[in-house]
Design an enzyme around this catalytic site. Sequence first.
Site, PDB file in Angstrom:
ATOM      1  N   SER A  14       2.126   4.800  -3.228  1.00 35.71           N
ATOM      2  CA  SER A  14       3.535   4.741  -3.626  1.00 35.71           C
ATOM      3  C   SER A  14       4.198   3.514  -3.017  1.00 35.71           C
ATOM      4  CB  SER A  14       4.249   6.024  -3.200  1.00 35.71           C
ATOM      5  OG  SER A  14       4.368   6.061  -1.804  1.00 35.71           O
ATOM      6  N   CYS A  15       5.399   3.255  -3.478  1.00 31.11           N
ATOM      7  CA  CYS A  15       6.189   2.101  -3.052  1.00 31.11           C
ATOM      8  C   CYS A  15       6.271   2.060  -1.535  1.00 31.11           C
ATOM      9  CB  CYS A  15       7.588   2.208  -3.663  1.00 31.11           C
ATOM     10  SG  CYS A  15       8.748   0.980  -3.079  1.00 31.11           S
ATOM     11  N   PRO A  16       6.122   0.919  -0.872  1.00 31.49           N
ATOM     12  CA  PRO A  16       5.971  -0.428  -1.425  1.00 31.49           C
ATOM     13  C   PRO A  16       4.524  -0.895  -1.524  1.00 31.49           C
ATOM     14  CG  PRO A  16       6.324  -0.587   0.912  1.00 31.49           C
ATOM     15  CD  PRO A  16       6.238   0.890   0.579  1.00 31.49           C
TER      16      PRO A  16
END
Lengths: 184, 129
Positions: A14-16
């Site tokens: 998931s982000c980042p």
Amino acid sequence: MYNVTRTLDAKGLSCPMPVVRTKKAMEDLAPGEVLEVIVTDRGSIADLPMWAKTTGQEYLELIEENGVLTHYIKKGSAPEKGETTEMKTITNEEYLEVAGQDGVTLIDVREPDEFEAGHAPGAVNIPLGQIDDRLAEIPETGDVYVICRSGGRAGRAYEALEAAGRDNVTRVAPGMGDWDGPVE
Amino acid sequence: MKVAIIAANGGLFDAYKVFNIATAAAATDGEVEIFFTFEGLNLIHRQGMNALPMPEGKEHFAEGFQKANVPSIGELVAMSQELGVKFIACQMTMDVMGLQKEDFVDGTEVGGAVTFLGSAKDADMTLTF
């Protein structure tokens, strides 16, 4: 399909992380080579095109299949950070002081009908859309000035010439829309 | 792009806000500096950063973090440093809390408010968390 140089599998992250991994993978590629990034993070749909734009890569395409997102990004040849230069620009009046001197070329990048309606003496008409095809007509030495009606197209012509490796270009702004000099 | 961040809070959510923005900016060719002050110092404390509290009443989000496969704060700290993010710990807060430079992750520098202001004055954006 693209000629992929390297594939990055960042599924499940998931982000980042997709952006971080993409940056690292891209470091090993040469300009023009294509990186394939496979992710499941839906934030990447907006993030990776923006990342590519900000870092000077060319974002090619997103293919989505069964919740898996495959991004194609071509490594750009943008200058390293810190090397971006300001656009060299002078005013109409400043141009008139050098006009006609040896080694000075004025390229008017407006459309032919605008050019015919009135242009600076000695100006050469190469419409913005033809710059890339007519590079040979633009001197590599001396001082090349680009002009249009209000400065926008001249700015794009400047960037196109800079991208083609020309470093002798200056934009004249605002341009013919506010011209007090002689006209042919 | 130069980004200056003030990290002044010490919860788990605060840590994610700080390090996600920092790593994303650094991965996008940004030059990033984080000034850790007051409870924000927890975010780079060797032991503290691995046990940052969830906000009260939000403990149930723990499962969501796991399900979304979000990196741990330790991983994000390491990632930030690898990407060249600069950590500055606030000297005054360290004095108040009795903390030493060695209490923080390697590479942390120590400075005062002027150190931060010096780097923030020509930053393109300054963020406070």
